[in-house]
Design a protein around this motif. Structure first.
Motif, PDB file in Angstrom:
ATOM      1  N   ASP A   1      -4.332  16.301   0.308  1.00  0.00           N
ATOM      2  CA  ASP A   1      -4.691  14.894   0.441  1.00  0.00           C
ATOM      3  C   ASP A   1      -4.409  14.248  -0.911  1.00  0.00           C
ATOM      4  N   ALA A   2      -4.859  13.024  -1.115  1.00  0.00           N
ATOM      5  CA  ALA A   2      -4.510  12.302  -2.340  1.00  0.00           C
ATOM      6  C   ALA A   2      -5.031  12.981  -3.596  1.00  0.00           C
ATOM      7  N   ASP A   3      -6.117  13.750  -3.478  1.00  0.00           N
ATOM      8  CA  ASP A   3      -6.759  14.329  -4.658  1.00  0.00           C
ATOM      9  C   ASP A   3      -6.768  15.847  -4.680  1.00  0.00           C
TER      10      ASP A   3
ATOM     11  N   ASN B   1       0.827  -1.202   0.000  1.00  0.00           N
ATOM     12  CA  ASN B   1       0.000   0.000   0.000  1.00  0.00           C
ATOM     13  C   ASN B   1       0.864   1.256   0.000  1.00  0.00           C
ATOM     14  N   THR B   2       1.931   1.232   0.791  1.00  0.00           N
ATOM     15  CA  THR B   2       2.828   2.371   0.844  1.00  0.00           C
ATOM     16  C   THR B   2       3.499   2.600  -0.511  1.00  0.00           C
TER      17      THR B   2
ATOM     18  N   SER C   1       1.341  11.843  -9.728  1.00  0.00           N
ATOM     19  CA  SER C   1       0.526  13.046  -9.558  1.00  0.00           C
ATOM     20  C   SER C   1       1.375  14.308  -9.684  1.00  0.00           C
TER      21      SER C   1
ATOM     22  N   GLN D   1       1.006   4.102  -2.868  1.00  0.00           N
ATOM     23  CA  GLN D   1       0.759   5.503  -2.538  1.00  0.00           C
ATOM     24  C   GLN D   1       1.904   6.388  -2.995  1.00  0.00           C
ATOM     25  N   ARG D   2       3.130   5.906  -2.816  1.00  0.00           N
ATOM     26  CA  ARG D   2       4.290   6.702  -3.233  1.00  0.00           C
ATOM     27  C   ARG D   2       4.353   6.815  -4.751  1.00  0.00           C
TER      28      ARG D   2
ATOM     29  N   ASP E   1       1.766   6.685  -6.754  1.00  0.00           N
ATOM     30  CA  ASP E   1       0.679   7.600  -7.119  1.00  0.00           C
ATOM     31  C   ASP E   1       1.086   9.056  -6.894  1.00  0.00           C
ATOM     32  N   ARG E   2       1.814   9.295  -5.807  1.00  0.00           N
ATOM     33  CA  ARG E   2       2.264  10.657  -5.507  1.00  0.00           C
ATOM     34  C   ARG E   2       3.228  11.152  -6.580  1.00  0.00           C
TER      35      ARG E   2
END
Length: 209
Positions: free
Chosen positions: A86-88, A4-5, A15, A8-9, A11-12
């Protein structure tokens, strides 16, 4: 590494790159006058002024501005700082050095954008762009002194380049003791550099050129 980490990284990072592309696409589409490409970089329900909403209203406003004020423009981007809420949702600062052909004069400008970004249905968009100007002047007239916004046919006026951050006024309002080392604040927490610099400073009112 936790899966998951890692996701998330990744995705960051993706982004961040998508948001950086937004700034570049903004400049290119604006300079090439592709207004459909330009307004598609903004959220579908983008607010235009106080009462209008939507890309069609934004396109009409940009068209009128470009058609009646500038023959040509060129926007050159500098540093781009991005922080995530946040993520979005994210905020950012982008430096921009611009050139404008306007009538018989060639106006150069230094500014920065304070941006709000939002991911909608997997795509990153501008939620808001707040332009803060330092100077604008004819290429052959350095903007020394006060009132650095100097457009042809208009009275000079103040820009808002420093108004987002209270440190500018604070720096010039104080005089450190020569024989004492200054205090140093703790570094800003991760993803809070820009917001710590701004503190509770409200967004300035932008004068439409």
């Amino acid at each position: 590494m936790d899966q998951n980490t890692f996701a998330q990284r990744l995705d960051r990072l993706e982004s961040i790159e998508a948001i950086r592309q937004l700034a570049g696409k903004y400049s290119l589409s604006l300079d090439m006058r592709d207004l459909d490409a330009h307004v598609s970089l903004f959220a579908p329900d983008i607010r235009v002024g106080r009462e209008k909403v939507g890309r069609a209203h934004l396109k009409a406003w940009v068209d009128d501005t470009l058609r009646h004020q500038f023959t040509g423009t060129s926007h050159h981007l500098g540093q781009h700082i991005i922080e995530f809420v946040d993520a979005d949702n994210a905020v950012g600062v982008v430096y921009s050095k611009n050139e404008h052909e306007t009538g018989a004069e060639w106006v150069i400008m230094q500014m920065l954008y304070w941006d709000d970004y939002q991911r909608i249905d997997g795509q990153w968009y501008f939620r808001r762009r707040l332009p803060c100007y330092w100077y604008a002047t004819d290429l052959n007239k350095p903007p020394i002194g006060d009132m650095k916004m100097r457009w042809p046919g208009r009275e000079p006026y103040h820009g808002t380049f420093h108004d987002l951050f209270p440190s500018w006024k604070s720096f010039w309002a104080t005089s450190p003791e020569r024989d004492q080392l200054p205090e140093v604040a703790e570094p800003a927490p991760l993803e809070n550099f820009l917001r710590q610099m701004r503190g509770d400073t409200p967004a300035p009112k932008i004068r439409v050129r």
